[in-house]
Design a protein around this motif. Structure first.
Motif, PDB file in Angstrom:
ATOM      1  N   GLY A   1       1.279  -1.490  -0.213  1.00 17.92           N
ATOM      2  CA  GLY A   1       0.109   0.217   0.118  1.00 17.92           C
ATOM      3  C   GLY A   1       1.033   1.444   0.139  1.00 17.92           C
ATOM      4  O   GLY A   1       0.875   2.308  -0.680  1.00 17.92           O
ATOM      5  N   TYR A   2       1.639   1.585   0.559  1.00 19.76           N
ATOM      6  CA  TYR A   2       3.225   2.211   0.871  1.00 19.76           C
ATOM      7  C   TYR A   2       3.953   2.543  -0.545  1.00 19.76           C
ATOM      8  O   TYR A   2       3.538   3.635  -1.138  1.00 19.76           O
ATOM      9  N   ASN A   3       3.592   1.398  -1.061  1.00 22.75           N
ATOM     10  CA  ASN A   3       4.413   1.917  -2.040  1.00 22.75           C
ATOM     11  C   ASN A   3       3.710   2.080  -3.178  1.00 22.75           C
ATOM     12  O   ASN A   3       4.360   3.229  -4.041  1.00 22.75           O
ATOM     13  N   SER A   4       2.156   1.383  -3.432  1.00 21.95           N
ATOM     14  CA  SER A   4       1.820   2.417  -4.534  1.00 21.95           C
ATOM     15  C   SER A   4       1.432   3.812  -3.810  1.00 21.95           C
ATOM     16  O   SER A   4       1.154   4.155  -5.542  1.00 21.95           O
ATOM     17  N   ILE A   5       1.409   4.429  -2.766  1.00 27.45           N
ATOM     18  CA  ILE A   5       1.175   5.743  -3.017  1.00 27.45           C
ATOM     19  C   ILE A   5       2.404   6.497  -3.214  1.00 27.45           C
ATOM     20  O   ILE A   5       2.341   7.717  -4.152  1.00 27.45           O
ATOM     21  N   TYR A   6       4.170   5.537  -2.596  1.00 31.23           N
ATOM     22  CA  TYR A   6       5.086   6.707  -3.035  1.00 31.23           C
ATOM     23  C   TYR A   6       4.963   5.898  -4.797  1.00 31.23           C
ATOM     24  O   TYR A   6       5.419   7.545  -5.171  1.00 31.23           O
ATOM     25  N   HIS A   7       4.126   5.505  -6.052  1.00 27.60           N
ATOM     26  CA  HIS A   7       4.826   5.028  -6.662  1.00 27.60           C
ATOM     27  C   HIS A   7       4.055   6.254  -7.658  1.00 27.60           C
ATOM     28  O   HIS A   7       3.713   6.679  -8.619  1.00 27.60           O
ATOM     29  N   GLN A   8       3.223   6.205  -6.831  1.00 24.61           N
ATOM     30  CA  GLN A   8       1.376   7.088  -8.237  1.00 24.61           C
ATOM     31  C   GLN A   8       1.483   8.123  -7.676  1.00 24.61           C
ATOM     32  O   GLN A   8       0.991   9.296  -8.761  1.00 24.61           O
ATOM     33  N   ALA A   9       2.087   8.990  -6.736  1.00 27.18           N
ATOM     34  CA  ALA A   9       1.647  10.373  -5.943  1.00 27.18           C
ATOM     35  C   ALA A   9       1.807  11.110  -7.110  1.00 27.18           C
ATOM     36  O   ALA A   9       1.007  12.413  -7.197  1.00 27.18           O
ATOM     37  N   PRO A  10       3.080  10.943  -7.665  1.00 30.06           N
ATOM     38  CA  PRO A  10       3.818  12.001  -8.747  1.00 30.06           C
ATOM     39  C   PRO A  10       2.606  12.263  -9.696  1.00 30.06           C
ATOM     40  O   PRO A  10       3.393  13.153 -11.405  1.00 30.06           O
ATOM     41  N   HIS A  11       2.155  10.969 -10.447  1.00 33.86           N
ATOM     42  CA  HIS A  11       0.967  10.705 -11.351  1.00 33.86           C
ATOM     43  C   HIS A  11       0.036  11.219 -10.730  1.00 33.86           C
ATOM     44  O   HIS A  11      -1.376  11.282 -12.014  1.00 33.86           O
ATOM     45  N   VAL A  12      -1.082  11.253 -10.128  1.00 33.83           N
ATOM     46  CA  VAL A  12      -2.466  11.630  -9.998  1.00 33.83           C
ATOM     47  C   VAL A  12      -2.825  13.056 -10.587  1.00 33.83           C
ATOM     48  O   VAL A  12      -1.966  14.092 -10.256  1.00 33.83           O
ATOM     49  N   ALA A  13      -3.993  12.718 -11.215  1.00 29.46           N
ATOM     50  CA  ALA A  13      -4.067  13.832 -12.107  1.00 29.46           C
ATOM     51  C   ALA A  13      -4.721  14.804 -11.381  1.00 29.46           C
ATOM     52  O   ALA A  13      -5.307  14.271  -9.796  1.00 29.46           O
ATOM     53  N   GLU A  14      -5.218  15.711 -11.452  1.00 30.12           N
ATOM     54  CA  GLU A  14      -6.136  16.141 -11.040  1.00 30.12           C
ATOM     55  C   GLU A  14      -6.652  16.114 -10.285  1.00 30.12           C
ATOM     56  O   GLU A  14      -7.609  16.606  -8.977  1.00 30.12           O
ATOM     57  N   ALA A  15      -8.467  15.830 -11.142  1.00 32.13           N
ATOM     58  CA  ALA A  15      -9.381  15.156 -11.453  1.00 32.13           C
ATOM     59  C   ALA A  15      -9.238  14.448  -9.900  1.00 32.13           C
ATOM     60  O   ALA A  15     -10.928  13.844  -9.576  1.00 32.13           O
ATOM     61  N   ASP A  16      -7.784  13.527  -9.926  1.00 33.10           N
ATOM     62  CA  ASP A  16      -8.218  12.489  -8.936  1.00 33.10           C
ATOM     63  C   ASP A  16      -7.415  12.357  -7.699  1.00 33.10           C
ATOM     64  O   ASP A  16      -7.896  11.730  -6.660  1.00 33.10           O
ATOM     65  N   LYS A  17      -7.322  13.649  -7.001  1.00 29.50           N
ATOM     66  CA  LYS A  17      -6.595  14.043  -6.180  1.00 29.50           C
ATOM     67  C   LYS A  17      -7.661  13.879  -5.069  1.00 29.50           C
ATOM     68  O   LYS A  17      -7.165  13.356  -4.132  1.00 29.50           O
ATOM     69  N   ASP A  18      -8.760  13.671  -4.941  1.00 27.82           N
ATOM     70  CA  ASP A  18      -9.905  14.041  -4.019  1.00 27.82           C
ATOM     71  C   ASP A  18      -9.386  12.168  -3.735  1.00 27.82           C
ATOM     72  O   ASP A  18      -9.582  11.946  -2.706  1.00 27.82           O
ATOM     73  N   ASP A  19      -9.686  11.417  -4.454  1.00 30.87           N
ATOM     74  CA  ASP A  19     -10.086  10.218  -4.919  1.00 30.87           C
ATOM     75  C   ASP A  19      -8.520   8.892  -4.065  1.00 30.87           C
ATOM     76  O   ASP A  19      -8.778   7.922  -3.364  1.00 30.87           O
ATOM     77  N   PHE A  20      -7.111   9.670  -4.323  1.00 30.59           N
ATOM     78  CA  PHE A  20      -6.040   9.765  -4.540  1.00 30.59           C
ATOM     79  C   PHE A  20      -5.597  10.110  -2.780  1.00 30.59           C
ATOM     80  O   PHE A  20      -4.936   8.523  -2.573  1.00 30.59           O
TER      81      PHE A  20
END
Length: 86
Positions: free
Chosen positions: A9-28
């Protein structure tokens, strides 16, 4: 298994955080907060139940020393609000 899930879970957050689109930030952010709740509840349950019961069963108060140190570091981290979701 649980620790592997926490790490993944931590790894997925770390690797995906830089790529989250503005529209998906609340979900992230919701995903991050859910992971944090899972991590904290797991650590709290270990401290409240697993560690004391195992120590008592084995009559060994030293068996979890390293885990207590790790949890102490996490609790200090949570208590000082050193993390931030931007």
């Amino acid at each position: 298994m649980v620790h592997n899930s926490i790490f993944r879970g931590y790894n997925s957050i770390y690797h995906q955080a830089p790529h989250v689109a503005e529209a998906d930030k609340d979900d992230f952010v919701g995903y991050c907060l859910t992971w944090h709740k899972f991590l904290k509840s797991h650590a709290d349950n270990e401290e409240a139940s697993l560690f004391p019961k195992t120590e008592e069963l084995l009559d060994d108060r030293t068996i979890w020393e390293e885990s207590h140190k790790e949890h102490g570091t996490l609790v200090t981290f949570w208590g000082e609000d050193k993390y931030e979701i931007k």
